[in-house]
Design a protein around this motif. Structure first.
Motif, PDB file in Angstrom:
ATOM      1  N   SER A 198       0.819  -1.206   0.000  1.00  0.00           N
ATOM      2  CA  SER A 198       0.000   0.000   0.000  1.00  0.00           C
ATOM      3  C   SER A 198       0.855   1.259   0.000  1.00  0.00           C
ATOM      4  N   LYS A 199       2.006   1.175   0.688  1.00  0.00           N
ATOM      5  CA  LYS A 199       2.838   2.366   0.860  1.00  0.00           C
ATOM      6  C   LYS A 199       3.856   2.549  -0.258  1.00  0.00           C
ATOM      7  N   TYR A 200       4.420   1.421  -0.731  1.00  0.00           N
ATOM      8  CA  TYR A 200       5.520   1.528  -1.697  1.00  0.00           C
ATOM      9  C   TYR A 200       5.257   0.809  -3.026  1.00  0.00           C
ATOM     10  N   GLY A 201       4.196   0.034  -3.122  1.00  0.00           N
ATOM     11  CA  GLY A 201       4.040  -0.865  -4.258  1.00  0.00           C
ATOM     12  C   GLY A 201       3.778  -0.223  -5.594  1.00  0.00           C
ATOM     13  N   PHE A 202       3.404   1.043  -5.625  1.00  0.00           N
ATOM     14  CA  PHE A 202       3.044   1.676  -6.894  1.00  0.00           C
ATOM     15  C   PHE A 202       3.926   2.888  -7.197  1.00  0.00           C
ATOM     16  N   SER A 203       5.125   2.855  -6.647  1.00  0.00           N
ATOM     17  CA  SER A 203       6.031   4.000  -6.838  1.00  0.00           C
ATOM     18  C   SER A 203       6.447   4.173  -8.289  1.00  0.00           C
ATOM     19  N   ASP A 204       6.380   3.097  -9.088  1.00  0.00           N
ATOM     20  CA  ASP A 204       6.827   3.182 -10.481  1.00  0.00           C
ATOM     21  C   ASP A 204       5.851   3.938 -11.377  1.00  0.00           C
ATOM     22  N   ILE A 205       4.611   4.081 -10.929  1.00  0.00           N
ATOM     23  CA  ILE A 205       3.639   4.776 -11.776  1.00  0.00           C
ATOM     24  C   ILE A 205       3.188   6.103 -11.176  1.00  0.00           C
ATOM     25  N   LEU A 206       3.696   6.414  -9.997  1.00  0.00           N
ATOM     26  CA  LEU A 206       3.259   7.647  -9.354  1.00  0.00           C
ATOM     27  C   LEU A 206       3.843   8.889 -10.021  1.00  0.00           C
ATOM     28  N   GLY A 207       4.858   8.685 -10.856  1.00  0.00           N
ATOM     29  CA  GLY A 207       5.455   9.825 -11.516  1.00  0.00           C
ATOM     30  C   GLY A 207       4.574  10.429 -12.599  1.00  0.00           C
ATOM     31  N   ALA A 208       3.608   9.666 -13.057  1.00  0.00           N
ATOM     32  CA  ALA A 208       2.719  10.174 -14.113  1.00  0.00           C
ATOM     33  C   ALA A 208       1.843  11.284 -13.558  1.00  0.00           C
ATOM     34  N   SER A 209       1.669  12.301 -14.325  1.00  0.00           N
ATOM     35  CA  SER A 209       0.972  13.496 -13.843  1.00  0.00           C
ATOM     36  C   SER A 209      -0.519  13.260 -13.615  1.00  0.00           C
ATOM     37  N   HIS A 210      -1.094  12.319 -14.326  1.00  0.00           N
ATOM     38  CA  HIS A 210      -2.538  12.120 -14.239  1.00  0.00           C
ATOM     39  C   HIS A 210      -2.931  11.029 -13.232  1.00  0.00           C
ATOM     40  N   ILE A 211      -1.971  10.502 -12.461  1.00  0.00           N
ATOM     41  CA  ILE A 211      -2.253   9.407 -11.522  1.00  0.00           C
ATOM     42  C   ILE A 211      -2.042   9.886 -10.088  1.00  0.00           C
ATOM     43  N   GLU A 212      -3.041   9.707  -9.256  1.00  0.00           N
ATOM     44  CA  GLU A 212      -2.937  10.005  -7.832  1.00  0.00           C
ATOM     45  C   GLU A 212      -3.484   8.812  -7.049  1.00  0.00           C
ATOM     46  N   LEU A 213      -2.735   8.345  -6.078  1.00  0.00           N
ATOM     47  CA  LEU A 213      -3.120   7.174  -5.291  1.00  0.00           C
ATOM     48  C   LEU A 213      -3.097   7.497  -3.807  1.00  0.00           C
ATOM     49  N   ASP A 214      -4.032   6.901  -3.087  1.00  0.00           N
ATOM     50  CA  ASP A 214      -4.076   7.032  -1.628  1.00  0.00           C
ATOM     51  C   ASP A 214      -3.227   5.920  -1.021  1.00  0.00           C
ATOM     52  N   PRO A 215      -2.134   6.231  -0.332  1.00  0.00           N
ATOM     53  CA  PRO A 215      -1.249   5.186   0.198  1.00  0.00           C
ATOM     54  C   PRO A 215      -1.875   4.339   1.296  1.00  0.00           C
ATOM     55  N   SER A 216      -3.035   4.714   1.791  1.00  0.00           N
ATOM     56  CA  SER A 216      -3.667   3.938   2.861  1.00  0.00           C
ATOM     57  C   SER A 216      -4.780   3.020   2.344  1.00  0.00           C
ATOM     58  N   ARG A 217      -5.007   3.002   1.033  1.00  0.00           N
ATOM     59  CA  ARG A 217      -6.197   2.330   0.501  1.00  0.00           C
ATOM     60  C   ARG A 217      -6.160   0.818   0.746  1.00  0.00           C
ATOM     61  N   ILE A 218      -5.015   0.168   0.546  1.00  0.00           N
ATOM     62  CA  ILE A 218      -4.937  -1.283   0.744  1.00  0.00           C
ATOM     63  C   ILE A 218      -4.888  -1.621   2.225  1.00  0.00           C
ATOM     64  N   ALA A 219      -4.086  -0.874   2.981  1.00  0.00           N
ATOM     65  CA  ALA A 219      -3.971  -1.139   4.415  1.00  0.00           C
ATOM     66  C   ALA A 219      -5.315  -1.018   5.114  1.00  0.00           C
TER      67      ALA A 219
END
Length: 218
Positions: A49-70
């Motif tokens: 949840s905290k680190y698993g999507f770091s490879d796609i967070l650089g895209a300008s149109h993507i925003e993720l909540d780091p607490s969503r899975i936890a």
């Protein structure tokens, strides 16, 4: 970074194992392996949840909540904890074990997020509640047990009188219907034993009552 994440998973499993060991020593529904797996799984969910999507967070149109899975671990533990709760003839068992699994999941999430001190402190506090408070409860309140009798209906008052004479506090009494073939009925009694009452001696005395065929102590 990778070593730190591996350490978090191992520590979460070890801390969960401490709680599971206490539960297994008490012959509870969920023991060592279950608690270790809950701790490991919770830590891994937190890491993803905290680190698993770091490879796609650089895209300008993507925003993720780091607490969503936890956050889903908390809901998911409700289903796992429900599996350890036994409801038998209106008597509920396993609530403490279910709460222990819930706490173990919380410890796994905390350690998975990197807060080692909080996870270790939570584990020690949980062990104090499970073990030390249990002894305090036995000392000042008494030991709570459930007695399950197979007996003839006319023996019911004899059993209750025998418990009263041995200074055993009785709680809920549930009497099932009499079996047509054997003529026996099942009686379940919640009791609280003081420190001076020895369960083994009480067991022998109750079995000697005329009409009592069997007795189980839970």
């Amino acid at each position: 970074m990778v070593f730190d994440l591996l350490l978090r998973i191992a520590l979460a499993g070890a801390l969960g194992g401490l709680i599971g060991m206490e539960r297994q020593l008490r012959s509870k529904e969920a023991g060592l392996r279950t608690h270790v797996l809950v701790g490991i799984g919770s830590a891994m969910f937190m890491i993803v949840s905290k680190y698993g999507f770091s490879d796609i967070l650089g895209a300008s149109h993507i925003e993720l909540d780091p607490s969503r899975i936890a956050a889903q671990v908390v809901s998911g533990m409700g289903f796992l904890g429900a599996g350890t709760i036994i409801i038998q003839k209106q008597m509920v068992k396993g609530l403490t074990t279910a709460a222990g699994l819930w706490v173990t999941a919380a410890i796994g999430l905390v350690v998975g997020s990197g807060m080692y001190e909080i996870g270790i402190y939570g584990t020690l506090l949980a062990l104090v509640v499970l073990e030390t408070f249990r002894r305090i409860s036995y000392r000042f309140i008494g030991r709570n047990l459930t007695l399950i009798f197979q007996l003839k209906p006319k023996s019911v008052p004899l059993v209750l009188i025998a418990l009263q004479r041995r200074e055993v506090r009785t709680g809920k009494v549930i009497l099932a219907h009499r079996d047509a073939e054997t003529g026996l009925c099942e009686m379940m009694v919640d009791v609280t034993l003081s420190r001076k009452v020895v369960p083994e001696k009480m067991y022998d005395v109750l079995l000697e009552i005329n009409g009592v065929q069997s007795l189980e102590i839970h």
